[in-house]
Write a protein that holds these residues in place. Structure first.
Motif, mmCIF file in Angstrom:
data_model
loop_
_atom_site.group_PDB
_atom_site.id
_atom_site.type_symbol
_atom_site.label_atom_id
_atom_site.label_comp_id
_atom_site.label_asym_id
_atom_site.label_seq_id
_atom_site.Cartn_x
_atom_site.Cartn_y
_atom_site.Cartn_z
ATOM 1 N N ASP A 53 0.823 -1.216 0.000
ATOM 2 C CA ASP A 53 0.000 0.000 0.000
ATOM 3 C C ASP A 53 0.856 1.264 0.000
ATOM 4 O OD1 ASP A 53 -2.860 -1.007 0.173
ATOM 5 O OD2 ASP A 53 -1.959 -2.040 1.885
ATOM 6 N N GLN A 54 2.087 1.118 -0.441
ATOM 7 C CA GLN A 54 3.026 2.253 -0.445
ATOM 8 C C GLN A 54 2.991 2.982 0.893
ATOM 9 O OE1 GLN A 54 2.083 4.420 -4.175
ATOM 10 N NE2 GLN A 54 4.061 3.655 -4.851
ATOM 11 N N PHE A 55 3.035 2.174 1.972
ATOM 12 C CA PHE A 55 2.900 2.755 3.310
ATOM 13 C C PHE A 55 4.005 3.772 3.605
ATOM 14 C CE2 PHE A 55 6.178 -0.309 4.052
ATOM 15 C CZ PHE A 55 6.929 0.261 5.076
ATOM 16 N N HIS A 56 5.120 3.668 2.855
ATOM 17 C CA HIS A 56 6.263 4.552 3.141
ATOM 18 C C HIS A 56 5.987 6.000 2.750
ATOM 19 C CE1 HIS A 56 6.675 3.044 -0.946
ATOM 20 N NE2 HIS A 56 7.557 3.978 -1.239
ATOM 21 N N HIS A 57 5.019 6.196 1.849
ATOM 22 C CA HIS A 57 4.645 7.553 1.450
ATOM 23 C C HIS A 57 3.402 7.987 2.215
ATOM 24 C CE1 HIS A 57 7.270 8.383 -1.870
ATOM 25 N NE2 HIS A 57 6.972 7.270 -2.486
ATOM 26 N N VAL A 58 3.385 9.229 2.648
ATOM 27 C CA VAL A 58 2.144 9.738 3.233
ATOM 28 C C VAL A 58 1.166 9.999 2.090
ATOM 29 C CG1 VAL A 58 1.080 11.565 4.608
ATOM 30 C CG2 VAL A 58 3.370 10.760 5.158
ATOM 31 N N ARG A 59 1.674 10.643 1.052
ATOM 32 C CA ARG A 59 0.861 10.870 -0.142
ATOM 33 C C ARG A 59 1.658 10.382 -1.340
ATOM 34 N NH1 ARG A 59 -0.161 15.506 2.671
ATOM 35 N NH2 ARG A 59 1.680 16.434 1.773
ATOM 36 N N PRO A 60 1.394 9.146 -1.780
ATOM 37 C CA PRO A 60 2.176 8.637 -2.912
ATOM 38 C C PRO A 60 1.982 9.496 -4.156
ATOM 39 C CG PRO A 60 0.660 6.953 -2.051
ATOM 40 C CD PRO A 60 0.370 8.221 -1.324
ATOM 41 N N SER A 61 3.090 9.766 -4.848
ATOM 42 C CA SER A 61 3.005 10.609 -6.035
ATOM 43 C C SER A 61 2.397 9.809 -7.184
ATOM 44 C CB SER A 61 4.403 11.082 -6.421
ATOM 45 O OG SER A 61 5.250 9.961 -6.544
ATOM 46 N N THR A 66 0.575 -2.854 -6.749
ATOM 47 C CA THR A 66 0.943 -4.248 -7.004
ATOM 48 C C THR A 66 1.108 -5.062 -5.722
ATOM 49 O OG1 THR A 66 3.242 -3.572 -7.206
ATOM 50 C CG2 THR A 66 2.011 -3.841 -9.263
ATOM 51 N N SER A 67 1.254 -4.366 -4.596
ATOM 52 C CA SER A 67 1.221 -5.079 -3.317
ATOM 53 C C SER A 67 0.348 -4.264 -2.381
ATOM 54 C CB SER A 67 2.630 -5.224 -2.734
ATOM 55 O OG SER A 67 2.546 -5.793 -1.448
ATOM 56 N N ALA A 83 8.881 -2.763 3.710
ATOM 57 C CA ALA A 83 10.174 -2.094 3.665
ATOM 58 C C ALA A 83 10.024 -0.584 3.707
ATOM 59 C CB ALA A 83 10.945 -2.516 2.415
ATOM 60 N N ALA A 84 10.514 0.007 4.808
ATOM 61 C CA ALA A 84 10.635 1.465 4.865
ATOM 62 C C ALA A 84 11.756 1.847 3.902
ATOM 63 C CB ALA A 84 10.989 1.894 6.280
ATOM 64 N N VAL A 85 11.672 3.033 3.334
ATOM 65 C CA VAL A 85 12.708 3.458 2.386
ATOM 66 C C VAL A 85 13.681 4.378 3.134
ATOM 67 C CG1 VAL A 85 13.159 4.650 0.208
ATOM 68 C CG2 VAL A 85 11.181 3.138 0.417
ATOM 69 N N GLY A 86 14.879 3.850 3.364
ATOM 70 C CA GLY A 86 15.852 4.557 4.203
ATOM 71 C C GLY A 86 16.287 5.896 3.655
ATOM 72 N N ASP A 87 16.335 5.990 2.329
ATOM 73 C CA ASP A 87 16.811 7.240 1.723
ATOM 74 C C ASP A 87 15.666 7.998 1.038
ATOM 75 O OD1 ASP A 87 16.386 5.440 -0.303
ATOM 76 O OD2 ASP A 87 18.228 5.887 -1.405
ATOM 77 N N ILE A 110 3.867 0.906 10.342
ATOM 78 C CA ILE A 110 3.702 -0.554 10.394
ATOM 79 C C ILE A 110 3.290 -0.962 11.816
ATOM 80 C CG2 ILE A 110 4.690 -2.785 9.723
ATOM 81 C CD1 ILE A 110 7.031 -1.177 8.489
ATOM 82 N N HIS A 111 3.889 -0.300 12.799
ATOM 83 C CA HIS A 111 3.496 -0.604 14.181
ATOM 84 C C HIS A 111 2.015 -0.337 14.378
ATOM 85 C CE1 HIS A 111 7.975 -0.002 15.314
ATOM 86 N NE2 HIS A 111 7.707 -1.246 15.014
ATOM 87 N N ASP A 112 1.508 0.699 13.736
ATOM 88 C CA ASP A 112 0.068 1.000 13.840
ATOM 89 C C ASP A 112 -0.764 -0.128 13.231
ATOM 90 O OD1 ASP A 112 0.807 3.370 15.015
ATOM 91 O OD2 ASP A 112 0.479 4.608 13.225
ATOM 92 N N LEU A 113 -0.285 -0.682 12.111
ATOM 93 C CA LEU A 113 -1.007 -1.806 11.484
ATOM 94 C C LEU A 113 -0.997 -3.029 12.407
ATOM 95 C CD1 LEU A 113 0.313 -1.756 7.780
ATOM 96 C CD2 LEU A 113 -1.986 -1.165 8.543
ATOM 97 N N VAL A 114 0.143 -3.239 13.072
ATOM 98 C CA VAL A 114 0.257 -4.374 14.010
ATOM 99 C C VAL A 114 -0.738 -4.174 15.153
ATOM 100 C CG1 VAL A 114 1.792 -5.575 15.638
ATOM 101 C CG2 VAL A 114 2.682 -4.801 13.414
ATOM 102 N N LYS A 115 -0.736 -2.955 15.687
ATOM 103 C CA LYS A 115 -1.630 -2.638 16.814
ATOM 104 C C LYS A 115 -3.092 -2.839 16.435
ATOM 105 C CE LYS A 115 0.386 0.795 19.686
ATOM 106 N NZ LYS A 115 0.594 2.231 19.657
#
Ligand SMILES: [Zn+2]
Length: 364
Positions: A53-61, A66-67, A83-87, A110-115
């Motif tokens: 769900d492109q969780f790493h972006h708050v607002r995906p461009s 695909t996942s 996978a968080a995007v480190g850079d 992700i922790h929020d999803l776990v919770k």
């Protein structure tokens, strides 16, 4: 593959196939959604590289679906990397946010999803569910793509381990404090070349192995990869790539040479292949059958123990294998694998068995 062969597969797998979806065979016609689930049933699927769900972006461009958690559940996947995007801030040229804060904020999602009970955190390999029934939360393996938030400090490995991170991809699109990248992102300057794994990189890799993390060499330059292999590490993961037809690194971009894949295999590791499509004069990779035939070649040259799936779903792959919309279409891919003669054992090894072994050896 004919009906009798299918039935033989069915009994070998001990699952009940939905023949309605399979008879039209195989990789060509899209199976019905219930047949998707049926063909994937009995497989323990683990995707060691994705950004659901492109969780790493708050607002995906750009929306890459695909996942998604929904598709992961529909496919009955046992576990997926988140996978968080480190850079990430590297791509936002004027960003003032540090890689460290950005990564922590992504991991918090992700922790929020776990919770919320939507996913189950995988801290040990035994946490990967053996069977995922509809409605069960799939396993989430926390990962960081790009060791940039470590800022070269090995003590941060411990900190991220405590946050539940179990896979770190050493480099992504920056030549960071640890090592060098194999490809650049749309002309963005990756920064000065380190000439391989740095001293800080060595300490970080050593610490990752001590605490129990998987070292992911995806995106790593050949020299950095060689230096990591030279440390005699536990099995390595190359989480999303595919074979390069030449040994000329300048022409391989994000593909791995056979020489480099052999190095990963020698550590007992796994090279994971993705649904990335392209047409080049020396190699065509467009269909599920192309993708499946590549596995057969990797099996011959590297051994079946060293090949796996890594979708990079949510990572914005520019062009996808024909007919691949999201992880549910792995059903069509499995049909293609069957069609070219891969055995049920080979298919299970590819779809998650080999990655599970690496998890067992690295995270316990
Ligand atoms: Zn990625």
């Amino acid at each position: 593959m004919n009906r009798r062969q299918f039935l033989r597969y069915s009994s070998a797998w001990g699952v009940s196939w939905s023949l309605g979806g399979l008879i039209p065979s195989c990789a060509q016609a899209p199976p019905k959604p219930d047949a998707d689930r049926a063909i994937l049933q009995g497989l323990r699927i683990i995707d060691p590289h994705a950004h659901p769900d492109q969780f790493h972006h708050v607002r995906p461009s750009r929306i890459d679906k695909t996942s998604t958690l929904r598709a992961i559940k529909a496919a009955g996947m046992a576990a997926s990397a988140f996978a968080a995007v480190g850079d990430l801030e590297f791509f936002r040229r004027s960003s003032k946010i540090s890689y460290y804060s950005s990564t922590k904020a992504q991991l918090q999602r992700i922790h929020d999803l776990v919770k919320a009970g939507k996913v189950k955190r995988v801290l040990r390999s035994a946490d990967v569910p053996a069977v995922v029934n509809p409605g069960d939360p799939p396993g989430a393996i926390l990962a960081i793509e790009g060791g940039d938030p470590l800022d070269g400090k090995s003590e941060r490995v411990d900190e991220f381990y405590r946050m539940g991170v179990r896979i770190i991809t050493v480099v992504h699109y920056r030549n960071n404090e640890l090592g060098d990248v194999m490809a650049t992102w749309r002309g963005l300057n990756p920064g000065p070349y380190n000439n391989g794994l740095t001293q800080a990189g060595r300490k970080v890799i050593a610490r990752m192995q001590e605490v129990g993390m998987v070292v992911d060499v995806a995106h790593a330059h050949s020299t950095t990869l060689k230096d990591i292999v030279g440390m005699n590490p536990k099995p390595l993961l190359d989480s999303h790539t595919n074979p390069c037809p030449t040994d000329d690194l300048r022409r391989c971009h994000r593909q791995r040479t056979w020489k480099d894949m052999e190095l990963v295999a020698k550590t007992g590791g796994v090279i994971c292949t993705w649904p990335f499509a392209y047409n080049r004069p020396d190699q065509q990779r467009r269909t599920f059958l192309d993708w499946a035939r590549e596995i057969l070649e990797m099996k011959k040259r590297l051994g079946m123990d060293h090949v796996g799936l890594g979708t990079d779903g949510g990572g914005g792959i520019p062009r996808l294998i024909e007919g691949y919309r999201d992880v549910r279409d792995l059903a069509r891919f499995v049909a293609a694998m069957q069609e070219i003669g891969l055995s049920p054992e080979d298919i299970q090894a590819y779809m998650g068995g080999n990655v599970l072994r690496v998890l067992q050896q690295c995270i316990g």
